[in-house]
Design an enzyme around this catalytic site. Structure first.
Site, PDB file in Angstrom:
ATOM      1  N   GLY A  20      -0.801  -6.014   0.355  1.00  0.00           N
ATOM      2  CA  GLY A  20      -2.256  -5.385  -0.318  1.00  0.00           C
ATOM      3  C   GLY A  20      -3.439  -6.536  -0.256  1.00  0.00           C
ATOM      4  CB  SER A  21      -6.962  -5.840  -1.121  1.00  0.00           C
ATOM      5  OG  SER A  21      -6.900  -5.521  -1.709  1.00  0.00           O
ATOM      6  CB  THR A  22      -4.840  -9.247  -4.652  1.00  0.00           C
ATOM      7  OG1 THR A  22      -5.323  -8.189  -4.625  1.00  0.00           O
ATOM      8  CG2 THR A  22      -5.403  -9.731  -5.386  1.00  0.00           C
TER       9      THR A  22
ATOM     10  CB  ALA B 129       0.507  -4.222 -10.015  1.00  0.00           C
ATOM     11  CG  ASP B 130      -1.278  -0.214  -6.110  1.00  0.00           C
ATOM     12  OD1 ASP B 130      -2.452  -0.571  -5.623  1.00  0.00           O
ATOM     13  OD2 ASP B 130      -0.274   0.148  -5.855  1.00  0.00           O
TER      14      ASP B 130
ATOM     15  N   GLY C  75       0.958   1.433  -3.235  1.00  0.00           N
ATOM     16  CA  GLY C  75      -0.625   2.595  -2.519  1.00  0.00           C
ATOM     17  C   GLY C  75      -0.995   1.768  -1.961  1.00  0.00           C
ATOM     18  N   GLY C  76       0.216   0.770  -1.051  1.00  0.00           N
ATOM     19  CA  GLY C  76      -0.313   0.528   0.652  1.00  0.00           C
ATOM     20  C   GLY C  76       0.802   0.894   1.014  1.00  0.00           C
TER      21      GLY C  76
ATOM     22  CD  GLU D 263       4.585  -3.721  -2.146  1.00  0.00           C
ATOM     23  OE1 GLU D 263       3.720  -3.698  -1.853  1.00  0.00           O
ATOM     24  OE2 GLU D 263       4.566  -3.036  -3.196  1.00  0.00           O
TER      25      GLU D 263
ATOM     26  CE  LYS E 243      -6.479  -3.448  -8.508  1.00  0.00           C
ATOM     27  NZ  LYS E 243      -5.384  -4.220  -7.202  1.00  0.00           N
TER      28      LYS E 243
END
Ligand code: DER
Length: 210
Positions: free
Chosen positions: A14-16, A68-69, A81-82, A88, A106
């Site tokens: 994910g982006s984070t 986390a979402d 979400g990804g 995971e 979040k």
């Protein structure tokens, strides 16, 4: 500080996490290797010259770091979400510690505003969707450019709307019992151990209460 020296670590998606990988590259000499939860993270780790091992070769991991979402103060999460939720969950399960990195957008009181991702074997999609409706949700087949999104495992994703998840552990188990479900994006049975939460006042550390 949370990356143990000379161990193999689990890296999420994910982006984070993409930003985490940039920072990890600067201290890559401290770790032996990484196990990745998605093809996208594997590519970024390799670009950063970090060795990527399979989980089967690595054995138990010291730590798993992922975003986390949605996450509660009890450190139960919605993820996926990804579309990388299954790997995971596997890498998280095989790690001694789960450290979640997220910004305070979040943090929620009750999980479920973010649609809950469910990875399904393609032939089971309609059946699983009908069963999810019986559990009170409104499933939607995740599409991209008019086609079903295909996960790294070759499956499809249903995003379940309209859930107010009062019992995350119970719902995680109930959904996983539906034939055709590979896994769902509730990470409650194995939640995070530590949350590093970015706020306007700096990073706050939340720990899971037993
Ligand atoms: O899709 C996922 O499971 C991601 O890890 C998600 O939980 C966090 O993604 P983000 O950092 O892009 O918000």
């Amino acid at each position: 500080a949370y990356v143990p020296i000379d161990t193999i670590i689990g890296v999420g998606s994910g982006s984070t996490v993409n930003l985490f990988i940039v920072e990890l590259a600067k201290i890559s000499h401290r770790i032996k290797a990484a196990v990745s939860s998605s093809d996208a993270s594997t590519a970024l780790l390799r670009q950063a010259n970090i060795e990527v091992m399979t989980l089967n070769d690595a054995g138990m991991l010291s730590v798993y770091i992922d975003g986390a979402d949605e996450i509660t103060r009890h450190l139960a999460m919605i993820k996926g979400g990804g579309a990388a939720l299954t790997r995971e969950k596997i890498v998280a399960a095989a790690s001694d510690k789960f450290i979640c990195i997220a910004d305070d957008s979040k943090l929620v009181g009750v999980l479920g505003k973010f649609p809950l991702p469910v990875e399904v074997i393609p032939m089971s999609r309609s059946y699983v969707a009908r069963e999810l409706v019986k559990l009170g949700g409104a499933p939607e087949w995740r599409m991209l450019d008019g086609k079903g999104v295909i996960t790294d495992n070759g499956n499809w994703i249903l995003d379940v709307h309209n859930l107010a998840i009062a019992d995350p552990i119970g719902l995680e188990s109930a959904i996983n019992q539906i034939a055709g479900v590979v896994t769902n994006g509730l990470f409650a049975r194995r939640g995070a151990d530590i949350l590093l939460l970015a706020t306007s006042d700096g990073v706050k550390t939340l720990t899971r209460s037993p």
